[in-house]
Motif scaffolding. Structure first.
Motif, PDB file in Angstrom:
ATOM      1  N   ILE A   1      -6.019  -2.984 -14.060  1.00 17.22           N
ATOM      2  CA  ILE A   1      -4.839  -3.166 -14.924  1.00 17.22           C
ATOM      3  C   ILE A   1      -3.999  -4.279 -14.289  1.00 17.22           C
ATOM      4  CG2 ILE A   1      -3.503  -1.356 -13.710  1.00 17.22           C
ATOM      5  CD1 ILE A   1      -2.408  -0.551 -16.543  1.00 17.22           C
ATOM      6  N   PRO A   2      -3.355  -5.116 -15.085  1.00 17.47           N
ATOM      7  CA  PRO A   2      -2.536  -6.171 -14.469  1.00 17.47           C
ATOM      8  C   PRO A   2      -1.448  -5.557 -13.575  1.00 17.47           C
ATOM      9  CG  PRO A   2      -2.812  -6.593 -16.811  1.00 17.47           C
ATOM     10  CD  PRO A   2      -3.353  -5.218 -16.551  1.00 17.47           C
ATOM     11  N   SER A   3      -1.261  -6.134 -12.405  1.00 17.25           N
ATOM     12  CA  SER A   3      -0.273  -5.589 -11.466  1.00 17.25           C
ATOM     13  C   SER A   3       1.123  -5.629 -12.073  1.00 17.25           C
ATOM     14  CB  SER A   3      -0.302  -6.382 -10.162  1.00 17.25           C
ATOM     15  OG  SER A   3      -1.546  -6.165  -9.557  1.00 17.25           O
TER      16      SER A   3
ATOM     17  N   ASP B   1      -6.599 -10.455  -9.552  1.00 19.30           N
ATOM     18  CA  ASP B   1      -5.424  -9.651  -9.214  1.00 19.30           C
ATOM     19  C   ASP B   1      -5.847  -8.228  -8.858  1.00 19.30           C
ATOM     20  OD1 ASP B   1      -3.212  -7.957  -9.353  1.00 19.30           O
ATOM     21  OD2 ASP B   1      -3.154  -8.034 -11.550  1.00 19.30           O
ATOM     22  N   ALA B   2      -5.867  -7.949  -7.546  1.00 19.22           N
ATOM     23  CA  ALA B   2      -6.153  -6.582  -7.077  1.00 19.22           C
ATOM     24  C   ALA B   2      -4.979  -6.108  -6.219  1.00 19.22           C
ATOM     25  CB  ALA B   2      -7.467  -6.558  -6.311  1.00 19.22           C
ATOM     26  N   LEU B   3      -3.776  -6.398  -6.696  1.00 17.13           N
ATOM     27  CA  LEU B   3      -2.582  -6.017  -5.935  1.00 17.13           C
ATOM     28  C   LEU B   3      -2.232  -4.544  -6.163  1.00 17.13           C
ATOM     29  CD1 LEU B   3      -0.362  -9.157  -6.613  1.00 17.13           C
ATOM     30  CD2 LEU B   3      -1.195  -8.415  -4.373  1.00 17.13           C
ATOM     31  N   LEU B   4      -2.068  -4.202  -7.421  1.00 19.33           N
ATOM     32  CA  LEU B   4      -1.661  -2.839  -7.771  1.00 19.33           C
ATOM     33  C   LEU B   4      -2.474  -2.383  -8.979  1.00 19.33           C
ATOM     34  CD1 LEU B   4       2.188  -3.420  -7.668  1.00 19.33           C
ATOM     35  CD2 LEU B   4       0.979  -1.815  -6.181  1.00 19.33           C
TER      36      LEU B   4
ATOM     37  N   VAL C   1      -7.853  -6.613 -11.966  1.00 24.35           N
ATOM     38  CA  VAL C   1      -8.751  -5.510 -11.643  1.00 24.35           C
ATOM     39  C   VAL C   1      -8.080  -4.207 -12.104  1.00 24.35           C
ATOM     40  CG1 VAL C   1      -9.930  -4.273  -9.784  1.00 24.35           C
ATOM     41  CG2 VAL C   1      -9.662  -6.769  -9.658  1.00 24.35           C
TER      42      VAL C   1
ATOM     43  N   ASN D   1      -7.012  -0.220  -5.441  1.00 26.31           N
ATOM     44  CA  ASN D   1      -7.151  -1.402  -6.292  1.00 26.31           C
ATOM     45  C   ASN D   1      -7.457  -2.599  -5.405  1.00 26.31           C
ATOM     46  OD1 ASN D   1      -5.528  -3.722  -8.152  1.00 26.31           O
ATOM     47  ND2 ASN D   1      -6.741  -2.224  -9.275  1.00 26.31           N
TER      48      ASN D   1
HETATM   49  K   LIG Z   1      -4.494  -5.095 -10.596  1.00 23.12           K
END
Ligand SMILES: [K+]
Ligand SMILES: NC(=O)C1=CN([C@@H]2O[C@H](COP(=O)(O)OP(=O)(O)OC[C@H]3O[C@@H](n4cnc5c(N)ncnc54)[C@H](O)[C@@H]3O)[C@@H](O)[C@H]2O)[C@@H](O)CC1
Length: 527
Positions: A175-177, A137-140, A173, A67
């Motif tokens: 799905i929301p983290s 948001d590309a954290l998780l 990105v 992600n």
């Molecule tokens: K995400």
């Protein structure tokens, strides 16, 4: 439109990678789609503000998995399109591996500004979030397991605390983290997205609650996974869309007469519950039934007919304001002339109703819909399996819990699986109501519905749905498809009335009142 679990999505990725497409190309497609969506959001949301698009502050938050890789590549693409995003890594640069490390190298080559969260003070990070116009948001992504660990808890808490309402959008990105892609649950905390760019297909967690409340407007990004692969790896769960509605809406013949549009029966009502009979009958009339017979007590018939002269009343024997057991022969005989019978709204609970439901299940063969008090009166689940025609049950979670002897909370945790398994096990069709209504058919076929609004949780709303589905079956739509179409239409009519009246003031009558304009709109769109 397919809805996948994270495992099914991962199987699609793996098959595509192992047979044809290098992983970095899939990631590049995901990133390009995300960057394009970001530009679309910028053009839509910031068109009227004084900042020129390339001066907008874009902050991209990156996690260690793929992600994060999507986010790194999207940052580079945006930079090459003239934007100036800031990358904040949740981990150390050296923690990134494989294609994520390659994307980091590319980001450096194109001179992106990269910071590590551990090297920024909480105050500085808070300021960055407060001043960001677009947070990506590309954290998780779908790889999240269990509750938030490490610094993700702190990062997500700081973002949530410092988000501003003005001039700021959050694009997730995939799905929301913090949202679990399987069931939509929250891993302790989650980011609230305004938009989500999801790869290749819907993930279940985006559409199930509470995840749905966090996903905002969802766009599916085509990344090069073949539709046949998605279909093959999916378990058949589909999102019911407007296109499905347009395909299934009955075509009304110009030479049709009352009889061609369905002779439908509604067995409903008792003392004090006249409204249920009224709502279901009126909804059936407004959904195009040729003839609606209301089978009920004399008292209920008189009241309903005075407000709804379009119905044809069939008065049944009654005892203490409820339909009596002695009405059974009459009901069975009368049903022989019907195309479909709906049973349940406002019947009340009595021994007689139990006897009647049992006898109907044993003796009838026509499409039978059992709702509300009808469901509460089912005494033996085996009677459902043995029904000789097509059967549809329309419980809300409370009625379903009572029927199958489980807790509502347990049902809500696994509403898709439980509904599908029950429908398969008892060879019937099922509408499990609630936010994200599941429509399950025989052989594991299933739709998830996304129309509707909280204002529809109001007395009589379920009776309206029963009337709609009854009318559609009467007009020749198959029971399973009629169930899905009815849920969709019911939700759309409710949404349309809430737009005019608010969720607070929405009533069951308003839902019926909005059916006409909805059918008009769909008729025009289908031309
Ligand atoms: K995400
Ligand atoms: N080749 C592929 O498989 C593709 C994957 N794509 C992207 O890859 C994502 C899935 O990637 P991954 O499987 O690497 O998973 P993620 O990137 O979603 O997350 C995995 C990382 O998060 C950590 N993690 C998991 N649960 C955590 C928790 N509760 N608290 C803190 N850290 C946690 C793991 O240790 C791992 O480092 C998708 O959401 C999508 O964005 C896309 O690029 C398309 C292609």
């Amino acid at each position: 439109m397919n809805i996948l679990t994270p495992q099914q999505m991962s199987a699609c990725d793996q098959e595509t990678i192992s047979t044809a497409v290098p992983e970095i190309l899939l990631m590049e497609a995901a990133a390009r789609g995300t960057a394009e969506y970001a530009v679309e959001i910028i053009n839509k949301e910031f068109a009227d503000c004084s900042i020129s698009p390339n001066k907008l502050k874009i902050t991209i938050l990156i996690g260690k998995g793929n992600n994060g890789g999507d986010g790194l590549a999207a940052a580079r693409i945006l930079k090459n399109w003239g934007y100036d995003p800031l990358i904040i890594l949740a981990c150390a640069q050296s923690d990134l591996t494989g294609i994520n490390q390659e994307n980091l190298a590319l980001a450096k080559y194109y001179d992106l500004l990269i910071k590590e969260f551990s090297q920024i003070s909480a105050e500085n990070f808070s300021e960055i979030i407060q001043s960001s116009n677009l947070i990506i948001d590309a954290l998780l992504g779908t790889g999240i397991k269990g509750k938030l660990r490490g610094n993700f808890k702190q990062i997500i808490a700081l973002i949530n605390k410092n988000r501003t309402k003005q001039n700021q959008q959050l694009l997730a990105v995939d799905i929301p983290s913090g949202i679990n892609g399987f069931d939509g649950s929250i891993a302790g905390q989650a980011l609230q997205a305004d938009y989500t760019a999801t790869m290749a297909a819907y993930k279940r967690g985006l559409l199930l609650y509470p995840g749905r409340d966090y996903s905002g407007q969802i766009k599916i990004i085509e990344i090069g996974i073949k539709p046949t692969t998605i279909k093959q790896k999916s378990d058949g769960l589909q999102l019911f869309t407007e296109n499905d509605a347009l395909k299934l809406l009955p075509r009304r013949r110009n030479d049709g007469h009352k009889g061609s549009f369905g002779k439908v029966g509604i067995l409903a009502g008792s003392v004090g519950m006249t409204g249920a009979a009224y709502f279901s009958s009126r909804a059936a009339i407004k959904t195009g039934s040729g003839l609606v017979y209301l089978l009920t007590t004399a008292e209920v018939e008189q009241t309903v007919a005075s407000q709804l002269p379009e119905i044809v009343g069939h008065i049944l024997k009654a005892k203490s304001g409820h339909i009596a057991e002695t009405a059974l022969t009459d009901i069975l005989e009368f049903s022989s002339q019907l195309d479909v019978l709906a049973v349940g709204p406002g019947l009340g609970q009595s021994k007689a109703i139990k006897e009647i439901i049992t006898a109907l299940l044993k003796n009838l063969k026509l499409p039978l819909i059992i709702d509300a008090d009808g469901i509460n009166a089912i005494t033996d689940l085996n009677d459902l399996r043995d029904y000789q025609g097509e059967l549809l049950l329309t419980p809300h979670p409370g009625e379903f819990a009572h029927l199958i002897g489980k807790d509502i909370a347990d049902i809500e945790k696994q509403r898709i699986e439980i509904a599908r398994n029950f429908a398969s096990q008892y060879n019937l069709n099922l509408i499990l109501k609630g936010a994200a209504t599941v429509i399950a058919g025989k052989n594991q076929t299933a739709f998830l519905n996304q129309t509707g609004c909280n204002g529809m949780a109001t007395a009589g709303s379920g009776d309206v749905l029963t009337g709609i589905v009854t009318a559609l079956i009467g007009q020749g739509v198959s029971v399973f498809e009629a169930a899905a179409l009815a849920v969709y239409l019911h939700g759309r009519a409710g949404e349309n009335s809430a737009l005019k009246l608010s969720d607070f003031s929405l009533t069951a009558s308003n839902i019926i009142d909005n059916l006409g304009s909805l059918f008009k709109k769909l008729e025009i769109e289908s031309c």
